[in-house]
Enzyme design. Structure first.
Site, PDB file in Angstrom:
ATOM      1  CG  ASP A  67     -26.206  18.625  42.729  1.00 27.77           C
ATOM      2  OD1 ASP A  67     -26.163  17.893  41.732  1.00 27.77           O
ATOM      3  OD2 ASP A  67     -26.622  18.242  43.848  1.00 27.77           O
ATOM      4  CG  ASP A  69     -30.547  14.355  41.576  1.00 27.38           C
ATOM      5  OD1 ASP A  69     -31.503  14.967  41.065  1.00 27.38           O
ATOM      6  OD2 ASP A  69     -29.981  13.397  41.026  1.00 27.38           O
TER       7      ASP A  69
END
Length: 314
Positions: A67, A69
Site C-alpha cells: 500500500d 499512503d
C-alpha cells in the site's frame, strides 16, 4: 604457614603453563565440536524453533504488494499531488485549504476516511479534466521531487528492497491515480503499480473514472488478477499496509504485514499473529519478525509524524 603449603599451587614454568593452556583449549574445542555435531544430527524441537529466512531468495513465484499512503509514504499521495497542482495554478486557494484539511486529518487520525478520500478524488478529477495525460505525468515527476521524495518511510523502503534483493517483483497497490503511483514506483526502483484509473480519450482526461477507485476489496481483486497473470503463488507472497481497509488484500497472501497500523488493523493483526512494525514512533510492535534488511531503515524511519498547515500570505 608451611603446613598450608599444599593449598598454594606450585609455580610452573612459562613453558609448562603454555602447554597446559594449549591442552585445555584443545580439549574444550574437541568437546564443543562433538556437542555441535550431536545438535546438528538431532531434529528440531518444533517447526517454530527457527523461522525460515524471508523473503526467500530466488523464489520467482513470490512477490510483494505495498500500500502507498502512510505505508510507503507519510500522508496521502493524492493530497501532495493536489498541493503541487495548486502551485501551478490548476485551482484556487479555497481548494488548497480543503486539500490541506484533508491531509492534516489523515495524518492526525492515521486512517482513511471514505468521505474525505472520495471528496479528494472528485476534486482531483474535476481539476485534471481536459488536461493531457502526458502533461500531468510530466508535472507528477516534478511534484514527486518537491513534496513526496522526503516523505518516503526509510523502514518500509528497506522492506521493499529486501524483496528486490531476493529477486522478487514489488508492486505498489493504491487508490491514488495509477499515473502518480507509477511515478513513485519507478523512482523507488520497484516493479510497477496498481492504481485508480482515470478515463482518458485521445490522451485527454474526461473527468471520470474507469470502474471505481482501487480501494478496499478492489485492491484484493487487483492483486488476485495480477498474481494470476504473473503466475504467482499468493501463499508465498507478502503484502504490507497501514489500514484496516486493506484487510482483504492482506488476508489474500501468506505473509501479511501491518505497517504503521491504524487501531483496527493493529487489533486484527495481533489476533491473527500478523507481523507488525510502526515507523511513526520508532517503537517495536509486540511481534516484529521483519527481515533483517530493514534494520537500518527502521532506525532512520522512526520520525514522529507531525501536522503542518502551510499558509501562504501574499
Amino acid at each position: 604457614m608451611a603446613a598450608l603449603g599444599w593449598l598454594t599451587p606450585r609455580r610452573r614454568s612459562a613453558t609448562a603453563r603454555s602447554v597446559l593452556a594449549g591442552e585445555a583449549s584443545a580439549e574444550a574445542a574437541r568437546k564443543t565440536s562433538q556437542e555441535l555435531e550431536q545438535l546438528a544430527e538431532e531434529p528440531a524441537e518444533s517447526p517454530e524453533a527457527a523461522e525460515p529466512e524471508f523473503p526467500v531468495a530466488g523464489d520467482e513465484r513470490a512477490a510483494a504488494f505495498f500500500d502507498l499512503d502512510n505505508t510507503v509514504m507519510q500522508g496521502a499521495a493524492l493530497f501532495h499531488f493536489g498541493r503541487g497542482l495548486y502551485k501551478r495554478k490548476f485551482f484556487q486557494r479555497q481548494e488548497l485549504a480543503r486539500f490541506a484539511w484533508q491531509q492534516a486529518w489523515f495524518r492526525i487520525a492515521g486512517v482513511e476516511d471514505p468521505e474525505h478520500m472520495q471528496d479528494a478524488r472528485d476534486s482531483a478529477l474535476s481539476i485534471v479534466k481536459g488536461h493531457r495525460v502526458a502533461e500531468l505525468m510530466s508535472i507528477g515527476e516534478e511534484i514527486y521531487d518537491e513534496y513526496m521524495a522526503e516523505r518516503i518511510w526509510p523502514g518500509t523502503r528497506a522492506l521493499a528492497q529486501a524483496h528486490l534483493d531476493a529477486g522478487q517483483k514489488v508492486w505498489l497497490v493504491t487508490a491514488a491515480p495509477v499515473e502518480t503511483a507509477t511515478i513513485i514506483a519507478r523512482r523507488l526502483g520497484l516493479t510497477g503499480a496498481l492504481g485508480t484509473v482515470a478515463e482518458s480519450v485521445d490522451g485527454v482526461y474526461t473527468g471520470k473514472l474507469v470502474g471505481e477507485p482501487l480501494h478496499g476489496p478492489a485492491k484484493a481483486e487487483a492483486v488476485r488478477a495480477l498474481a494470476s497473470a504473473e503466475g504467482l503463488d499468493l501463499n508465498r507472497c507478502a503484502a504490507y499496509s497501514d489500514s484496516h481497509n486493506d484487510i482483504p488484500m492482506l488476508s489474500l497472501v501468506g505473509h501479511p504485514y501491518a505497517i504503521n497500523p491504524d487501531s483496527k488493523l493493529r487489533k486484527h493483526a495481533r489476533e491473527r499473529d500478523w507481523r507488525l512494525r510502526d515507523y511513526r514512533t520508532g517503537r517495536k510492535a509486540a511481534k516484529v519478525g521483519i527481515p533483517a534488511a530493514a534494520g537500518v531503515g527502521a532506525i532512520a524511519g522512526g520520525t514522529a509524524a507531525a501536522v503542518a498547515l502551510h499558509r501562504r500570505r501574499r
